[in-house]
Motif scaffolding. Structure first.
Motif, short mmCIF file in Angstrom:
data_model
loop_
_atom_site.label_atom_id
_atom_site.label_comp_id
_atom_site.label_asym_id
_atom_site.label_seq_id
_atom_site.Cartn_x
_atom_site.Cartn_y
_atom_site.Cartn_z
N LEU A 13 9.07 0.46 35.00
CA LEU A 13 10.52 0.34 34.89
C LEU A 13 11.12 1.38 33.96
O LEU A 13 10.69 1.51 32.81
N PRO A 14 12.12 2.11 34.42
CA PRO A 14 12.84 3.02 33.52
C PRO A 14 13.52 2.23 32.41
O PRO A 14 13.74 1.02 32.55
N ALA A 15 13.87 2.90 31.35
CA ALA A 15 14.49 2.23 30.19
C ALA A 15 15.72 1.44 30.63
O ALA A 15 16.53 1.93 31.42
N GLY A 16 15.83 0.23 30.12
CA GLY A 16 16.99 -0.60 30.41
C GLY A 16 16.84 -1.49 31.62
O GLY A 16 17.66 -2.37 31.86
N PHE A 17 15.78 -1.28 32.41
CA PHE A 17 15.58 -2.08 33.62
C PHE A 17 14.71 -3.29 33.32
O PHE A 17 13.76 -3.23 32.55
N GLY A 18 15.04 -4.41 33.97
CA GLY A 18 14.16 -5.55 34.03
C GLY A 18 13.82 -5.78 35.49
O GLY A 18 14.34 -5.08 36.36
N PRO A 60 30.31 -2.38 35.31
CA PRO A 60 30.42 -1.10 36.04
C PRO A 60 29.20 -0.20 35.86
O PRO A 60 28.85 0.57 36.74
N THR A 61 28.53 -0.31 34.72
CA THR A 61 27.40 0.58 34.45
C THR A 61 26.07 0.01 34.96
O THR A 61 25.01 0.60 34.71
N ASP A 62 26.10 -1.14 35.64
CA ASP A 62 24.86 -1.80 36.04
C ASP A 62 24.35 -1.36 37.41
O ASP A 62 25.11 -0.87 38.26
N ILE A 63 23.05 -1.59 37.57
CA ILE A 63 22.36 -1.29 38.83
C ILE A 63 21.55 -2.52 39.23
O ILE A 63 20.93 -3.17 38.38
N ALA A 128 29.84 0.48 39.88
CA ALA A 128 31.11 1.19 40.06
C ALA A 128 30.89 2.49 40.80
O ALA A 128 30.04 3.30 40.42
N GLN A 129 31.65 2.67 41.86
CA GLN A 129 31.53 3.89 42.65
C GLN A 129 31.83 5.13 41.80
O GLN A 129 31.19 6.16 41.93
N PRO A 133 27.62 9.20 39.97
CA PRO A 133 26.87 10.40 39.53
C PRO A 133 25.98 10.10 38.32
O PRO A 133 24.92 10.73 38.17
N GLN A 134 26.39 9.16 37.47
CA GLN A 134 25.54 8.82 36.31
C GLN A 134 24.46 7.81 36.67
O GLN A 134 23.39 7.80 36.05
N LEU A 135 24.74 6.94 37.66
CA LEU A 135 23.81 5.84 37.95
C LEU A 135 22.73 6.19 38.98
O LEU A 135 21.62 5.68 38.91
#
Lengths: 166, 266
Positions: A13-18, A60-63, A128-129, A133-135
């Motif tokens: 998992l990349p940082a921040g992922f669960g 908005p910053t979530d995946i 967030a669309q 580009p960041q996500l």
């Protein structure tokens, strides 16, 4: 880097992922197959296969991403003709119309493919669309770490998990 | 009387020999240390004089090197497996809320009361909005069946790595993680549930200096199972039960009725 490994699916998992890799309990004659959920936010204990009950909690910053396995009867079908994991994905691959549940500002992408002789779909949602580009690089980072073992190497399931179908 | 005196003299001689032997052995050890360059307290050197290269005493380390200072602030992701064999990773440091990590073992007697209290979900008395996660050692050190038998409704991760990451000294041990700052706001040992609840209450109160709006509501909103149950309830109230023909439309007329508007071209 946390590593998730179960049912022949592995992800660093990349940082921040669960995440969670599980098999739902059998219902009737239906044979359940592994589902892997990945998210940058706290996943509730009960989440629908494609994020029901979870995507509504996204900032908005979530995946949120799913690797969902189908039964062997799907192998060879035209829908699963693509061989290998998708990626790297681009911002243009994420569209509001792909979402399973249309939520304002969210965008999603879905890919159907066969990997290591197992049929899968990969579905990802961005909060967030405008932030795509960041996500998207984080989604690609996750995709790059996904590993699937061939069916013969898949250990037997737990014989029933705790989460029900929904 | 003479025999007693002779006996005492012999004993004193033997003890003198023993002391002499010990002194000699000690001197041999000191000489060996000096020859290795690890002299301690050499009276020939002035301890206040500046050390000269190769001439001063060398510091001696006894035992293995001490571990670096314990880091009790970080909150790494807890990743492992559940007792049923699923893989689970929870980024407690970015969860957006408070999470109580309960490091328990299946065999520790002090843990029994906590297993019982947590098996029904969050225990009564725990401040609202705090998630609870029980962390046992991994399946290589704990029997999943034993853990499953105690878990009940508690969310459990089996992860020896988490014990190592959080430098858990033993069980039961608890850590309260603030998922908005990614830091531990408190940690420690508790032997009884009321003691734990008091520790959590105090840590949560001390750590929560930000406005409530900055905390993220981790309660699941209606979606997934809740949404499905809500839909089922609405259908039942409308008299539509499982198997009702209206649930299986075969044409657009079934969906919209005979008088539906004509479909627009394009």
């Amino acid at each position: 880097m946390a590593v998730l490994r179960a049912f022949g699916i592995e992800a660093s998992l990349p940082a921040g992922f669960g995440g969670r890799i599980f098999v739902r309990p059998k219902v009737g004659g239906e044979e359940p197959y592994p589902v892997a959920h990945f998210a940058t936010f706290w996943l509730p204990e009960e989440v629908g296969d494609f994020g029901g009950g979870a995507v509504t909690s996204m900032r908005p910053t979530d995946i949120f991403a799913v690797l969902f396995e189908y039964g062997p009867d799907a192998l060879g079908k035209a829908l699963f003709a693509r061989q290998g994991m998708p990626g790297p994905l681009s911002v243009g691959d994420f569209r509001p119309t792909v979402l399973r549940r249309g939520l304002p500002a969210h965008v999603g992408t879905q890919w159907v493919f066969t990997e290591a002789g197992r049929p899968f779909t990969f579905y990802a949602v961005l909060g967030a669309q405008a932030l795509a580009p960041q996500l998207v690089p984080s989604v690609n980072q996750l995709l790059a770490t996904l590993r699937v073992q061939p069916p013969g190497g898949v250990p037997a399931g737990p014989g029933g998990g705790t989460a029900p179908w929904n | 009387m003479v025999a007693l005196v002779v006996g005492l003299v012999v004993v004193v001689l033997l003890l003198s020999l023993l002391v002499a032997g010990l002194l000699r052995s000690h001197a041999d050890i000191l000489r060996a240390l000096h020859s290795l360059g690890a002299g301690v307290g050499d009276p020939a050197l002035d301890p206040d004089a500046p050390a000269q290269a190769g001439a001063g005493p060398t510091p001696v380390t006894i035992g293995p090197p001490l571990p670096p200072e314990r880091s009790a602030a970080g909150a790494p992701t807890v990743a492992g497996v559940t007792p049923t064999g699923e893989a689970l990773a929870l980024p407690v440091g970015s969860s957006g809320g408070l999470t109580l990590l309960a490091f328990l073992s299946s065999g520790c007697t002090s843990c029994a009361a906590f297993w019982q209290a947590l098996s029904g979900g969050a225990p009564a008395g725990l401040p609202p909005g705090i998630g609870v996660l029980v962390v046992t050692k991994g399946p290589e050190l704990e029997a999943p069946t034993e853990v499953a038998a105690r878990a009940g409704r508690a969310r459990v991760v089996m992860s020896s790595e988490a014990w190592s990451d959080y430098e858990v000294p033993g069980s039961p041990f608890f850590a309260l993680v603030d998922g908005t700052t990614g830091r531990r706001t408190g940690e420690g040992v508790a032997n009884h549930l009321p003691q734990l609840l008091e520790l959590v209450r105090r840590a949560a109160a001390e750590g929560d200096t930000r406005p409530a709006a900055s905390r993220r509501d981790r309660r699941p909103r209606e979606g997934g199972p809740e949404r499905e149950h809500s839909n089922d309830r609405a259908l039942r109230e409308a008299g539509i039960l499982p198997g009702d023909p209206s649930l299986y439309p075969r044409s657009l007329d079934d969906l919209h009725g005979q008088g539906r508007p004509e479909r627009q071209a394009g």
